[in-house]
Enzyme design. Structure first.
Site, mmCIF file in Angstrom:
data_model
loop_
_atom_site.group_PDB
_atom_site.id
_atom_site.type_symbol
_atom_site.label_atom_id
_atom_site.label_comp_id
_atom_site.label_asym_id
_atom_site.label_seq_id
_atom_site.Cartn_x
_atom_site.Cartn_y
_atom_site.Cartn_z
ATOM 1 N N LYS A 97 0.205 -1.218 -0.164
ATOM 2 C CA LYS A 97 0.397 0.053 0.078
ATOM 3 C C LYS A 97 0.851 1.530 0.257
ATOM 4 O O LYS A 97 0.701 2.058 -0.852
ATOM 5 C CB LYS A 97 -0.796 0.107 1.113
ATOM 6 C CG LYS A 97 -2.005 -0.907 0.888
ATOM 7 C CD LYS A 97 -2.832 -1.204 2.063
ATOM 8 C CE LYS A 97 -3.952 -2.454 2.592
ATOM 9 N NZ LYS A 97 -4.934 -2.602 3.452
ATOM 10 N N ASP A 128 -11.699 2.367 4.578
ATOM 11 C CA ASP A 128 -11.977 0.993 4.372
ATOM 12 C C ASP A 128 -13.429 1.446 4.103
ATOM 13 O O ASP A 128 -13.902 0.165 3.576
ATOM 14 C CB ASP A 128 -11.544 0.754 5.528
ATOM 15 C CG ASP A 128 -10.478 -0.480 5.032
ATOM 16 O OD1 ASP A 128 -9.633 -0.615 4.130
ATOM 17 O OD2 ASP A 128 -9.377 -0.945 6.552
ATOM 18 N N GLN A 176 -4.648 -1.780 9.680
ATOM 19 C CA GLN A 176 -4.874 -3.089 8.778
ATOM 20 C C GLN A 176 -5.450 -4.482 9.893
ATOM 21 O O GLN A 176 -5.577 -3.950 11.144
ATOM 22 C CB GLN A 176 -3.392 -3.402 8.484
ATOM 23 C CG GLN A 176 -3.290 -4.683 7.554
ATOM 24 C CD GLN A 176 -3.699 -4.675 6.509
ATOM 25 O OE1 GLN A 176 -3.402 -3.245 6.020
ATOM 26 N NE2 GLN A 176 -4.183 -5.316 5.867
HETATM 27 N N1 GUN Z 1 -6.874 -6.887 6.108
HETATM 28 C C1 GUN Z 1 -7.609 -7.848 4.908
HETATM 29 N N2 GUN Z 1 -8.728 -7.255 4.512
HETATM 30 C C2 GUN Z 1 -8.479 -5.698 4.735
HETATM 31 C C3 GUN Z 1 -8.606 -4.451 4.445
HETATM 32 O O1 GUN Z 1 -10.001 -4.519 2.438
HETATM 33 N N3 GUN Z 1 -8.514 -3.635 4.393
HETATM 34 C C4 GUN Z 1 -7.731 -3.608 5.964
HETATM 35 N N4 GUN Z 1 -7.585 -2.687 6.872
HETATM 36 N N5 GUN Z 1 -7.742 -4.757 6.153
HETATM 37 C C5 GUN Z 1 -7.872 -5.648 5.461
#
Ligand code: GUN
Length: 276
Positions: free
Chosen positions: A48, A115, A92
């Site tokens: 990311k 998110d 996350q």
């Molecule tokens: N862990 C797995 N997928 C995601 C997601 O889309 N967002 C976040 N914050 N954590 C994740």
């Protein structure tokens, strides 16, 4: 037809980078909070960060110890909520057992919730209002539209009912006027139900679970499941078995995966455009 999410995500990221470079002033800022040392999470977070920087965003990683208290994490998020250089915040997942996902999701300002997990954004999604919505389902809708696959009036079946993929995916397909069914582990005759799907979206995490028995001829298959096996990454769909039955399919890897980061950047820019 192979639906290359990788190629589409690249185009999306290039367009977003161009938009950032043309707009003067403060660049968009994304804060990614990570708790503990989950190896998969660390890989996702560093991907990311790299993609953000390539697109011209400022990214800040806040790394907290596995043993951090929920209160301390909430204080960290509160300071990011107040920080005017930060447009988007994501924490996350998974979080350690002693921290509540729901409490954390509700602590992020809805206007910075890239998110789309905050109850306000979930409500806006289901009510058909503007808001920030989960990146993977948003990316899937964009990929379907880009590939000129009809959503309006078709039967869509989603296998999986998570808050990250299944439920928001259903809401977004409904907004595009599909007839939507969410199936899960208690659904009887899953193959029969899936065979009625013009668009079948699977987010199971069971390698090669979806075989020819599940597929309507000419349909579109969107494989969200990614499992690391000893033979490499595997999707939920047995690609070789179904590729000549379906009309379109996302591969694993190179399908849905790359969309998530591209649309995280897109969500951050949406927040930036609104917050500026
Ligand atoms: N862990 C797995 N997928 C995601 C997601 O889309 N967002 C976040 N914050 N954590 C994740």
């Amino acid at each position: 037809m192979i639906l290359s999410g990788r190629k589409f995500a690249k185009t999306v990221r290039r367009n977003l980078a161009e938009e950032i470079s043309k707009t003067g002033g403060r660049p968009p800022g994304l804060a990614v909070v990570i708790v503990g040392d989950n190896p998969a999470s660390q890989i996702y977070v560093s991907m990311k960060k790299k993609a953000c920087e390539k697109a011209g965003l400022i990214s800040r990683i806040v790394h907290l110890d596995e043993a951090v208290s929920e209160n301390r994490l909430l204080r960290e998020i509160e300071s990011l909520n107040q920080d005017s250089s930060i447009d988007g915040i994501l924490c996350q997942l998974p979080l350690p057992e002693h921290i509540s996902d729901e409490t954390v999701a509700s602590s992020i300002l809805p206007s910075k919730d890239v998110d789309g997990f905050h109850p306000v954004n979930v409500g806006k999604l289901w009510r058909g209002e503007e808001g920030l919505f989960p990146c993977t389902p948003v990316g899937i809708i964009a990929l379907l539209k880009h590939s000129e696959i009809r959503i309006d009036g078709v039967n869509a079946v989603i296998v999986g009912r998570s808050n990250i993929v299944g439920k928001p995916m259903a809401a977004l397909l409904l907004r595009e006027h599909a007839t939507v069914t969410i199936a899960h582990s208690h659904t009887p005759d899953l193959p029969g139900l899936c065979r009625q799907a013009d668009i079948l979206i699977t987010a199971l995490g069971k390698p090669h679970f979806i075989n020819s028995e599940y597929v309507k001829p000419g349909s579109t298959l969107i494989d969200v499941g990614i499992t690391r096996t000893s033979e490499g990454l595997r999707g939920d769909v047995d690609f070789e078995q179904v590729k000549d039955i379906c009309g379109a399919i996302t591969p694993v890897p190179g399908g849905v995966g790359p969309l998530t980061i591209a649309f995280l950047i897109s969500n951050t820019m949406k927040a930036w455009n609104r917050n500026r």
